[in-house]
Write an enzyme that holds these catalytic residues in place. Structure first.
Site, PDB file in Angstrom:
ATOM      1  N   HIS A  12      -0.346  -8.470  13.804  1.00 19.69           N
ATOM      2  CA  HIS A  12      -0.753  -7.066  13.196  1.00 19.69           C
ATOM      3  C   HIS A  12       0.214  -6.979  12.076  1.00 19.69           C
ATOM      4  O   HIS A  12       1.562  -7.225  11.971  1.00 19.69           O
ATOM      5  CB  HIS A  12      -0.453  -5.967  14.207  1.00 19.69           C
ATOM      6  CG  HIS A  12      -1.695  -5.772  15.187  1.00 19.69           C
ATOM      7  ND1 HIS A  12      -1.588  -5.323  16.420  1.00 19.69           N
ATOM      8  CD2 HIS A  12      -3.011  -6.131  15.182  1.00 19.69           C
ATOM      9  CE1 HIS A  12      -2.937  -5.113  17.090  1.00 19.69           C
ATOM     10  NE2 HIS A  12      -3.718  -5.664  16.019  1.00 19.69           N
ATOM     11  N   TYR A  13      -0.227  -6.350  11.173  1.00 16.82           N
ATOM     12  CA  TYR A  13       0.650  -5.588  10.156  1.00 16.82           C
ATOM     13  C   TYR A  13      -0.102  -4.353   9.490  1.00 16.82           C
ATOM     14  O   TYR A  13      -1.165  -4.434   8.982  1.00 16.82           O
ATOM     15  CB  TYR A  13       1.036  -6.549   8.783  1.00 16.82           C
ATOM     16  CG  TYR A  13       1.957  -6.137   8.116  1.00 16.82           C
ATOM     17  CD1 TYR A  13       3.307  -5.988   8.359  1.00 16.82           C
ATOM     18  CD2 TYR A  13       1.737  -5.442   6.867  1.00 16.82           C
ATOM     19  CE1 TYR A  13       4.394  -5.638   7.466  1.00 16.82           C
ATOM     20  CE2 TYR A  13       2.719  -4.738   5.932  1.00 16.82           C
ATOM     21  CZ  TYR A  13       3.976  -4.912   6.359  1.00 16.82           C
ATOM     22  OH  TYR A  13       4.907  -4.314   5.718  1.00 16.82           O
ATOM     23  N   HIS A  32       5.774 -10.567  17.355  1.00 21.29           N
ATOM     24  CA  HIS A  32       4.739 -10.891  18.657  1.00 21.29           C
ATOM     25  C   HIS A  32       3.592 -11.219  18.171  1.00 21.29           C
ATOM     26  O   HIS A  32       3.071 -10.801  17.133  1.00 21.29           O
ATOM     27  CB  HIS A  32       4.747  -9.587  19.693  1.00 21.29           C
ATOM     28  CG  HIS A  32       4.413  -8.419  19.171  1.00 21.29           C
ATOM     29  ND1 HIS A  32       5.002  -7.562  18.206  1.00 21.29           N
ATOM     30  CD2 HIS A  32       2.983  -7.599  19.149  1.00 21.29           C
ATOM     31  CE1 HIS A  32       4.240  -6.688  17.656  1.00 21.29           C
ATOM     32  NE2 HIS A  32       2.972  -6.619  18.009  1.00 21.29           N
TER      33      HIS A  32
END
Length: 318
Positions: free
Chosen positions: A249-250, A258
Site C-alpha cells: 500500500h501507498y 509490510h
C-alpha cells in the site's frame, strides 16, 4: 483484538499501549465490551456488514468494530439443517425467509481499540475522500516531515517482531535480519475459508517505512518475501501463486514495511489501483531504476479529515 459473538471464543484484546500481549484462545471471564458505553456511530456499512462505534470503557475512549463473519462452506449442511426459518414473503417460485442460525454459526468478529486516541477515531470516521498526486520532492518536503511528527506508535509491530504478541499466529518466519520476515494472518481473515485469504509479511528491518524507501538494495528482501511467502501459502493453504494478489500500500496504514498476500477472489480493502502496488511490478521497477520510488510521482487517497491533506493544501498542491 478480540473476537466475540454468540459464544465465539475471544482470541485477544489488543491495545496500542500493550507491551506484553498473550493469545490464550480461551473465553474471557470479563468481556471488554460488556461495559462499553456508546457515544456515536463512526461508520456503518450494510454492504460490508460492519459498524464502527465510538464510546468509552471504564472512562477510557474506545472504538469497537462489529463485523459479520463470512458464511463458511464447510458449515452449510449444519446451517441449513439446524436453523429455524421465519417466512417473510412468498410469491410464485420465490420465497424469502429470516434464518435464525445456531449461536456457534452466527458469529460476530469484534475488534476493540482501547484506549483509542483521536487519530484512531478519525481513522474509522466516514469522510469524503480526495486523490493526491505526490512527487518525489513532495514526499521529502511534505510527507516525510509529517510522518516523523504524526505517525502512529509501532510498538504493536515490534511486539510481533520480538514475539511478545501474536506468536501463536505466526505462519512462517525467516529470521534473517536483512531479508527475513514474519508471515501471519491479517485479522480481516478468520482463517475459515480460502476465498478471503489474507496474510501479511512484516519485515524484520526497522529502517524501511514504505515504498518510498525502497531501492535496488532491497531487491533480495522483496524477492525473498515473494518466493517464501508464496511457497508457504501453497504448502499451508493449498493456494498457488496464480491465485494470490501480492502488493504494497501507498500510503500504508502504518510506516513499517509490510506486504499483503490476498486471494484474488477477495476484494480486500485497499486493493484498488489508487493505493495498491503489485510486488512483481515493484521488483521490476527497481531492477530498471534503483531510485524509481524516490523520484516518481504517486497518487493516493486521503480523507477530508487527514492532516496530511491539509499539509498538501497549505503547500498549494491541491
Amino acid at each position: 483484538m478480540a473476537d466475540f459473538g454468540n459464544g465465539t471464543p475471544a482470541k485477544k484484546l489488543k491495545t496500542d499501549t500493550d507491551n506484553e500481549c498473550k493469545d490464550t484462545g480461551e473465553f474471557l471471564s470479563v468481556s471488554p465490551v460488556a461495559g462499553f458505553e456508546i457515544t456515536r456511530i463512526l461508520r456503518d456499512s450494510a454492504r460490508e456488514k460492519n459498524i464502527f462505534i465510538h464510546g468509552k470503557v471504564k472512562d477510557q475512549d474506545a472504538v469497537v468494530i462489529l463485523e459479520k463473519t463470512p458464511i463458511r462452506q464447510d458449515t452449510l449442511p449444519e446451517l441449513l439443517k439446524s436453523s429455524e426459518l421465519k417466512l417473510e414473503m412468498r410469491n410464485d417460485v420465490y420465497s424469502t425467509y429470516r434464518l435464525h442460525a445456531p449461536a456457534h454459526l452466527n458469529q460476530i468478529k469484534t475488534t476493540v481499540v482501547c484506549p483509542a486516541t483521536e487519530k484512531h477515531v478519525k481513522k474509522y470516521l466516514h469522510q469524503e475522500t480526495f486523490l493526491v498526486e505526490e512527487s518525489g520532492e513532495d514526499y521529502r518536503t511534505i510527507t516525510l516531515p509529517y510522518i516523523s511528527e504524526q505517525s502512529f506508535s509501532l510498538q504493536w509491530v515490534y511486539n510481533i517482531l520480538e514475539k511478545k504478541a501474536e506468536a501463536d499466529r505466526i505462519v512462517f518466519e525467516d529470521p534473517d535480519p536483512d531479508t527475513g520476515f514474519f508471515l501471519l494472518p491479517d485479522f480481516k481473515w478468520d482463517q475459515k475459508q480460502i476465498e478471503d485469504l489474507y496474510l501479511l509479511a512484516i519485515v524484520h528491518r526497522r529502517d524501511v517505512k514504505s515504498l518510498r524507501d525502497l531501492t535496488s538494495e532491497h531487491l533480495p528482501l522483496l524477492a525473498n518475501i515473494r518466493s517464501k511467502g508464496e511457497d508457504t501459502i501453497q504448502k499451508r493453504f493449498g493456494v498457488p501463486s496464480s491465485k494470490l494478489r501480492v502488493y504494497l500500500h501507498y500510503q500504508p496504514s502504518y510506516y513499517h514495511l509490510h506486504i499483503h498476500f490476498t486471494s484474488v477472489d477477495y476484494e480486500a480493502p485497499g486493493c484498488g489501483v489508487e493505493r495498491a502496488h503489485l510486488l512483481s511490478d515493484v521488483i521490476q521497477n527497481l531492477q530498471a531504476d534503483s531510485s524509481y520510488y524516490h523520484n516518481r510521482s504517486m497518487t493516493f487517497p486521503l480523507r477530508a479529515d487527514d492532516s496530511l491533506l491539509l499539509k498538501f493544501k497549505e503547500a498549494g498542491k491541491l
